[in-house]
Design an enzyme around this catalytic site. Structure first.
Site, PDB file in Angstrom:
ATOM      1  N   HIS A 264       0.814  -1.210   0.000  1.00 47.97           N
ATOM      2  CA  HIS A 264       0.000   0.000   0.000  1.00 47.97           C
ATOM      3  C   HIS A 264       0.851   1.264   0.000  1.00 47.97           C
ATOM      4  O   HIS A 264       0.407   2.306  -0.477  1.00 47.97           O
ATOM      5  CB  HIS A 264      -0.979  -0.010   1.177  1.00 47.97           C
ATOM      6  CG  HIS A 264      -2.173  -0.872   0.947  1.00 47.97           C
ATOM      7  ND1 HIS A 264      -3.017  -1.287   1.958  1.00 47.97           N
ATOM      8  CD2 HIS A 264      -2.674  -1.406  -0.203  1.00 47.97           C
ATOM      9  CE1 HIS A 264      -3.977  -2.032   1.447  1.00 47.97           C
ATOM     10  NE2 HIS A 264      -3.789  -2.124   0.139  1.00 47.97           N
ATOM     11  N   HIS A 393      -5.214  -6.505 -10.221  1.00 46.60           N
ATOM     12  CA  HIS A 393      -4.032  -5.719  -9.843  1.00 46.60           C
ATOM     13  C   HIS A 393      -2.908  -5.856 -10.860  1.00 46.60           C
ATOM     14  O   HIS A 393      -2.282  -4.856 -11.243  1.00 46.60           O
ATOM     15  CB  HIS A 393      -3.535  -6.133  -8.454  1.00 46.60           C
ATOM     16  CG  HIS A 393      -4.198  -5.413  -7.338  1.00 46.60           C
ATOM     17  ND1 HIS A 393      -3.946  -4.096  -7.036  1.00 46.60           N
ATOM     18  CD2 HIS A 393      -5.112  -5.828  -6.431  1.00 46.60           C
ATOM     19  CE1 HIS A 393      -4.666  -3.724  -5.999  1.00 46.60           C
ATOM     20  NE2 HIS A 393      -5.394  -4.758  -5.610  1.00 46.60           N
TER      21      HIS A 393
END
Length: 406
Positions: A264, A393
């Site tokens: 992240h 992703h």
């Protein structure tokens, strides 16, 4: 003799890799009765035909839109429309504007299994509509606006400048607050602005980025996070104070894991530079550099390769697993930083991460990417895609690299 590695920076390779990844899903994923299947084993076998998750459903819209925008092939636009219609028919509650989190789909009918309203899910609803509008579905612009208005009405907290995370079906908020929903809302706002040019979306993206990457990240100070000062923590109380204990002893929660998520930090680095390309601000690049550089310095496994999943505030690795999305987002961030700064070291990181993924994550037999490996890069599950994956992703990362290099 070992086959030579591809040129990972080549647009031709990247476009082909998008096609190759989608080919894993193409022959088996579409359910003629509605939407697409969400659960696949490594060889492409569908192991659950009925359970449908909002995150998978919306991400299928996004992946098909990316393929259509990249190739111009009508079959991908058709797949996108099929996935999009299912989101509206099966997940949307028109009476409230909310979307179910989990449903059972059987004989052409949806039974809601979990009606909890998640801002994380709403972020992907908005992203799906933005990408669909961009890919030739004109009515998706109004659907995007409706979803944005719903999120603003029920999740937005003006005093904090961030979205709350979760509510009951009738919009009673729980006390949990999280950065992840706000990060993906920022992603959705960037795409919404790209697609529509409406200023409110990019203004909201900047506000979310500031709220998480500046104000909330400052709560990770030297006293509380000696090895992660300035990093983005995941979990917060209702007043946005840090909740250091949330899910500390539960490593199974794929959407709310404990610890600093190394991926992240790099994902935010990518988003900050995508935001900067549309609405420049002096703080974007230094913050993106810091988050990426520190995450890779502390998160790269020097023994086995790859980027670890979770790090504790003291710098110890709390989860040494290798997750596909962490590698993919970090690879995209490296490319965006390389293009933005002109510094070869970011291309070096890009190549190193791709080399690792090509060896360990790309399934050269069946297609797509493996989902999760252990610290020594061993695959312990036959599940290639469960709730939420659908290779969004890694396909998104390749698409982002293509956008970055023009």
């Amino acid at each position: 003799m070992t086959a030579p590695l591809p040129d990972f920076r080549s647009p031709t390779f990247l476009r082909q890799h998008l096609r190759d990844t989608m080919a894993f899903y193409d022959p088996v994923a579409t359910d003629p009765s509605g939407g697409l299947y969400h659960f696949f084993l490594d060889d492409g076998t569908v192991y659950d035909t009925r359970t449908r998750h909002l995150v998978s459903a919306t991400r299928f819209v996004v992946t098909h839109a990316m393929l259509y925008r990249t190739t111009g092939e009508a079959r991908y636009q058709a797949g996108m429309r099929h996935a999009l219609q299912f989101v509206r028919d099966a997940f949307l509650d028109p009476a409230t504007g909310g979307y179910a989190w989990l449903i059972d789909w059987h004989d052409g009918r949806a039974t809601v299994l979990d009606a909890t309203r998640h801002c994380y899910g709403m972020a992907f609803v908005m992203l799906a509509y933005a990408r669909a509008f961009e890919a030739g579905v004109p009515e998706a612009r109004a659907w995007l606006a409706e979803a944005f208005d719903t999120a603003e009405r029920h999740f937005w907290q003006p005093s904090q400048g961030l979205y709350a995370d979760e509510s009951s079906p009738d919009w009673a908020l729980t006390g949990y607050r999280g950065q992840n929903a706000n990060m993906h809302a920022c992603e959705a706002m960037i795409s919404a602005f790209r697609a529509t040019g409406e200023q409110r979306y990019i203004e909201r993206a900047e506000q979310l980025a500031q709220g998480i990457c500046q104000r909330q990240a400052a709560l990770s100070d030297r006293a509380s996070a000696s090895a992660a000062e300035g990093w983005v923590w995941e979990h917060y109380q209702a007043d946005w104070s840090v909740d250091w204990e949330y899910n500390r002893h539960d490593r199974t929660n794929i959407f709310r894991p404990w610890g600093y998520q190394v991926g992240h930090q790099t994902e935010w680095a990518k988003l900050l530079l995508q935001l900067d390309a549309l609405a420049p601000a002096d703080w974007h690049l230094p913050c993106a550099r810091f988050l990426f550089d520190d995450a890779l310095a502390k998160g790269w496994d020097a023994v086995h390769g790859g980027i670890v999943y979770g790090m504790a505030p003291d710098g110890s690795v709390c989860d040494d697993g290798k997750y596909h999305w962490v590698q993919a987002e970090s690879m995209a961030a490296a490319a965006v930083l390389a293009v933005r700064t002109g510094e070869p070291r970011y291309w070096d990181w890009y190549d190193r991460i791709w080399n690792y993924c090509w060896e360990h994550f790309v399934d050269h037999e069946h297609g797509a990417w493996f989902r999760i490996l252990d610290g020594a890069n061993r695959n312990h599950t036959r599940e290639k895609s469960n709730a939420g994956k659908v290779d969004y992703h890694n396909m998104g990362a390749v698409y982002d690299v293509l956008l970055a290099i023009g």
